[in-house]
Design a protein around this motif. Structure first.
Motif, PDB file in Angstrom:
ATOM      1  N   ILE A  79      32.861  46.978  28.880  1.00 18.01           N
ATOM      2  CA  ILE A  79      33.877  48.015  28.829  1.00 18.01           C
ATOM      3  C   ILE A  79      34.007  48.660  30.203  1.00 18.01           C
ATOM      4  N   ASN A  80      35.241  48.821  30.657  1.00 18.03           N
ATOM      5  CA  ASN A  80      35.480  49.594  31.873  1.00 18.03           C
ATOM      6  C   ASN A  80      35.494  51.075  31.523  1.00 18.03           C
ATOM      7  N   VAL A  81      34.575  51.829  32.118  1.00 20.19           N
ATOM      8  CA  VAL A  81      34.494  53.276  31.915  1.00 20.19           C
ATOM      9  C   VAL A  81      35.213  53.934  33.087  1.00 20.19           C
ATOM     10  N   CYS A  82      36.384  54.502  32.814  1.00 20.52           N
ATOM     11  CA  CYS A  82      37.294  54.931  33.880  1.00 20.52           C
ATOM     12  C   CYS A  82      37.364  56.450  33.989  1.00 20.52           C
ATOM     13  N   TYR A  83      37.447  56.924  35.222  1.00 20.70           N
ATOM     14  CA  TYR A  83      37.578  58.348  35.523  1.00 20.70           C
ATOM     15  C   TYR A  83      38.835  58.546  36.361  1.00 20.70           C
ATOM     16  N   GLU A 103      31.112  64.493  34.498  1.00 19.27           N
ATOM     17  CA  GLU A 103      30.293  63.714  35.421  1.00 19.27           C
ATOM     18  C   GLU A 103      30.730  63.912  36.870  1.00 19.27           C
ATOM     19  N   TYR A 104      32.041  63.846  37.070  1.00 22.09           N
ATOM     20  CA  TYR A 104      32.607  63.977  38.403  1.00 22.09           C
ATOM     21  C   TYR A 104      33.610  65.129  38.369  1.00 22.09           C
ATOM     22  N   PRO A 105      33.340  66.221  39.060  1.00 24.48           N
ATOM     23  CA  PRO A 105      34.273  67.355  39.050  1.00 24.48           C
ATOM     24  C   PRO A 105      35.680  66.917  39.469  1.00 24.48           C
ATOM     25  N   GLY A 106      36.658  67.335  38.678  1.00 28.05           N
ATOM     26  CA  GLY A 106      38.037  66.982  38.979  1.00 28.05           C
ATOM     27  C   GLY A 106      38.476  65.631  38.464  1.00 28.05           C
ATOM     28  N   LEU A 107      37.558  64.895  37.795  1.00 34.27           N
ATOM     29  CA  LEU A 107      37.907  63.608  37.206  1.00 34.27           C
ATOM     30  C   LEU A 107      37.704  63.660  35.696  1.00 34.27           C
ATOM     31  N   MET A 108      38.671  63.150  34.944  1.00 37.73           N
ATOM     32  CA  MET A 108      38.576  63.098  33.498  1.00 37.73           C
ATOM     33  C   MET A 108      38.222  61.681  33.068  1.00 37.73           C
ATOM     34  N   LYS A 109      37.314  61.563  32.122  1.00 35.80           N
ATOM     35  CA  LYS A 109      36.887  60.261  31.604  1.00 35.80           C
ATOM     36  C   LYS A 109      37.842  59.840  30.492  1.00 35.80           C
ATOM     37  N   VAL A 110      38.590  58.772  30.712  1.00 39.55           N
ATOM     38  CA  VAL A 110      39.508  58.231  29.711  1.00 39.55           C
ATOM     39  C   VAL A 110      39.302  56.719  29.669  1.00 39.55           C
ATOM     40  N   CYS A 111      39.033  56.182  28.485  1.00 42.76           N
ATOM     41  CA  CYS A 111      38.654  54.778  28.350  1.00 42.76           C
ATOM     42  C   CYS A 111      39.390  54.108  27.196  1.00 42.76           C
ATOM     43  N   TYR A 112      39.456  52.803  27.287  1.00 47.33           N
ATOM     44  CA  TYR A 112      40.013  51.957  26.226  1.00 47.33           C
ATOM     45  C   TYR A 112      38.855  51.450  25.387  1.00 47.33           C
ATOM     46  N   HIS A 113      38.993  51.554  24.069  1.00 42.97           N
ATOM     47  CA  HIS A 113      37.878  51.253  23.162  1.00 42.97           C
ATOM     48  C   HIS A 113      37.808  49.749  22.860  1.00 42.97           C
ATOM     49  N   GLY A 114      37.753  48.971  23.908  1.00 41.93           N
ATOM     50  CA  GLY A 114      37.652  47.524  23.771  1.00 41.93           C
ATOM     51  C   GLY A 114      37.519  46.923  25.155  1.00 41.93           C
ATOM     52  N   GLY A 115      36.983  45.698  25.223  1.00 44.80           N
ATOM     53  CA  GLY A 115      36.763  45.086  26.521  1.00 44.80           C
ATOM     54  C   GLY A 115      36.788  43.579  26.454  1.00 44.80           C
ATOM     55  N   SER A 116      36.210  42.946  27.448  1.00 43.22           N
ATOM     56  CA  SER A 116      36.195  41.491  27.539  1.00 43.22           C
ATOM     57  C   SER A 116      34.793  40.971  27.213  1.00 43.22           C
ATOM     58  N   GLU A 117      34.758  39.849  26.510  1.00 40.14           N
ATOM     59  CA  GLU A 117      33.476  39.274  26.086  1.00 40.14           C
ATOM     60  C   GLU A 117      32.644  38.895  27.305  1.00 40.14           C
ATOM     61  N   ALA A 124      40.026  56.709  39.689  1.00 41.60           N
ATOM     62  CA  ALA A 124      39.288  57.015  40.911  1.00 41.60           C
ATOM     63  C   ALA A 124      37.911  56.361  40.905  1.00 41.60           C
ATOM     64  N   VAL A 125      37.331  56.207  39.711  1.00 42.16           N
ATOM     65  CA  VAL A 125      36.006  55.603  39.557  1.00 42.16           C
ATOM     66  C   VAL A 125      36.060  54.691  38.334  1.00 42.16           C
ATOM     67  N   VAL A 126      35.488  53.490  38.457  1.00 44.16           N
ATOM     68  CA  VAL A 126      35.362  52.579  37.323  1.00 44.16           C
ATOM     69  C   VAL A 126      33.907  52.129  37.229  1.00 44.16           C
ATOM     70  N   GLU A 127      33.262  52.477  36.131  1.00 45.52           N
ATOM     71  CA  GLU A 127      31.894  52.037  35.844  1.00 45.52           C
ATOM     72  C   GLU A 127      31.944  51.075  34.658  1.00 45.52           C
ATOM     73  N   SER A 128      30.790  50.726  34.100  1.00 48.47           N
ATOM     74  CA  SER A 128      30.811  49.794  32.977  1.00 48.47           C
ATOM     75  C   SER A 128      29.745  50.129  31.957  1.00 48.47           C
ATOM     76  N   CYS A 129      30.003  49.660  30.749  1.00 43.85           N
ATOM     77  CA  CYS A 129      29.077  49.823  29.625  1.00 43.85           C
ATOM     78  C   CYS A 129      29.228  48.585  28.751  1.00 43.85           C
ATOM     79  N   LEU A 130      28.260  48.332  27.897  1.00 42.11           N
ATOM     80  CA  LEU A 130      28.324  47.191  26.995  1.00 42.11           C
ATOM     81  C   LEU A 130      28.464  47.653  25.552  1.00 42.11           C
ATOM     82  N   TYR A 131      29.395  47.046  24.841  1.00 37.68           N
ATOM     83  CA  TYR A 131      29.498  47.198  23.390  1.00 37.68           C
ATOM     84  C   TYR A 131      28.910  45.947  22.743  1.00 37.68           C
ATOM     85  N   THR A 132      28.242  46.115  21.608  1.00 34.19           N
ATOM     86  CA  THR A 132      27.834  44.980  20.775  1.00 34.19           C
ATOM     87  C   THR A 132      28.569  45.143  19.457  1.00 34.19           C
TER      88      THR A 132
END
Length: 387
Positions: A222-226, A263-277, A311-319
């Motif tokens: 999952i792309n965790v986007c700010y 997490e990052y002042p001035g950045l809002m965390k908005v993500c899509y609830h799905g990703g790539s295998e 502004a920032v893209v991190e990652s997480c794993l869904y199972t």
């Protein structure tokens, strides 16, 4: 290699495994918590500063479990003497006459969860920096808010150790021999225990291969986007802006969710609830950007106070399970092996209650919640399962 005996071994020190170990220690079980990576780490699904906590769900059984989970989170806050939760409310948006939005609303009303249902005029007054999509309904789960995830994981592990629990990190499990006792071999030692709990997230099927079982689980990156606020504070802590979920927006297959800047002042965390295998051991390879394009279009339309390039893209794993519900069950062949898996990107908030029921299964007690939605048996006709 030395052999050590325990009442229970828990494999995987994410939020589910850590809470399982915590509850076992509270039941005076000599408990070992094993983690393949050195703690803390960001290779799995429990890292990061924030998660949404909510009672708003499409299914009543999750809302009922969250009643228990809120109490257990509060208990941990007291035991660890640290704040783990901040109430913000949760804004749920979706097509007013759509089945998904109707399910959220129905569950909140049936369960008596404090809520507000907003008409378009109330929405515009309450959230002037959000453009409501025509035909959308909106409601607020007043109980919802933010969990401080990294802080929570440290807190539960600390209390577990204070209760006499043992954590061994940097020890990868290389073999499991079912039996009584069950034998677990790691890269450093051999351990035996009366029971074993597997909460290894994306790696759970690799461990289950030693027991002749595979579950229909898909690992997704999952792309965790700010996203940067045009005016700092518009959607941040000082603005009292809530967390939000937009149910399956713009014809997308998944929900969009967001949290006020933290997490990052001035950045809002908005993500899509799905990703790539992905393979959890290959997660650093470049992933699809299609979800970021969906988010950019949504934010340009509905959140004019945010820049529509992350502004920032991190990652997480869904199972992810086929029905997006958890697996909370005993192994179908070996009753002293318990499995907690498939948390499908919405499990963190359930950590305390998941740990409680996995502990109960391990001890042979009657579970304190109905686990029928989470049984392995539901996959028996699924082509990926091997039961």
């Amino acid at each position: 290699m030395s052999a050590s005996d325990y009442d229970c071994i828990v494999v995987g020190a994410g939020i589910q495994g850590s809470f399982t170990a915590y509850h076992l220690a509270k039941n005076n079980e000599k408990t070992l918590l094993l983690e393949q990576f050195l703690l803390p780490h960001s290779r799995g699904s429990s890292h990061g500063q924030t998660r949404i906590i909510r009672k708003a769900y499409e299914q009543d059984f999750y809302t009922h479990m969250m009643d228990d989970s809120y109490e257990l989170w509060s208990q941990l806050e007291t035991e660890a003497n640290v704040q783990l939760y901040r109430r913000t409310g949760l804004l749920v948006m979706g097509k007013e006459d759509g089945p998904d939005f109707e399910s959220f609303k129905g569950t909140l009303l049936r369960s008596g969860v404090p809520n507000e249902i907003l008409d378009p005029a109330q929405f515009a007054q309450r959230f002037p920096d959000v453009r409501q999509i025509e035909g959308d309904g909106a409601l607020v789960d007043k109980t919802a808010g933010i969990l401080y995830a990294d802080r929570a994981l440290r807190a539960v592990q600390s209390v577990f150790q204070r209760l006499g629990g043992v954590i061994r990190d940097g020890e990868k499990v290389v073999d499991i021999r079912p039996g009584f006792p069950v034998t677990v071999t790691t890269s450093s030692a051999v351990y035996r225990a009366r029971s074993l709990v597997l909460t290894a997230g994306p790696w759970v099927n690799k461990l289950l291969s030693h027991t002749g079982l595979q579950l229909p689980l898909q690992v997704e990156k999952i792309n965790v986007c700010y996203w940067r606020e045009k005016v700092p504070g518009t959607y941040g802590v000082g603005s009292e802006f809530p967390c939000f979920i937009r149910v399956k927006s713009h014809g997308a297959a998944h929900d969009i969710y967001g949290l006020p800047s933290n997490e990052y002042p001035g950045l809002m965390k908005v993500c899509y609830h799905g990703g790539s295998e992905t393979d959890p051991d290959e997660r650093d390879q470049q992933s699809s950007q299609e979800d970021i394009k969906i988010l950019s279009r949504f934010l340009a339309r509905c959140f004019p106070g945010l820049l529509s390039t992350p502004a920032v893209v991190e990652s997480c794993l869904y199972t992810v399970t086929p029905d997006s519900h958890f697996v909370l069950d005993r192994h179908p062949t070996y009753g002293n092996i318990v499995i907690g898996a498939g948390f499908s990107g919405h499990g963190f908030k359930f950590g305390p209650v998941v740990g409680k029921v996995l502990c109960e299964l391990s001890l042979g007690k009657m579970p304190s919640h109905d686990l029928s939605p989470f049984r392995i048996q539901r996959f028996q006709s699924h082509p990926k399962s091997s039961l």
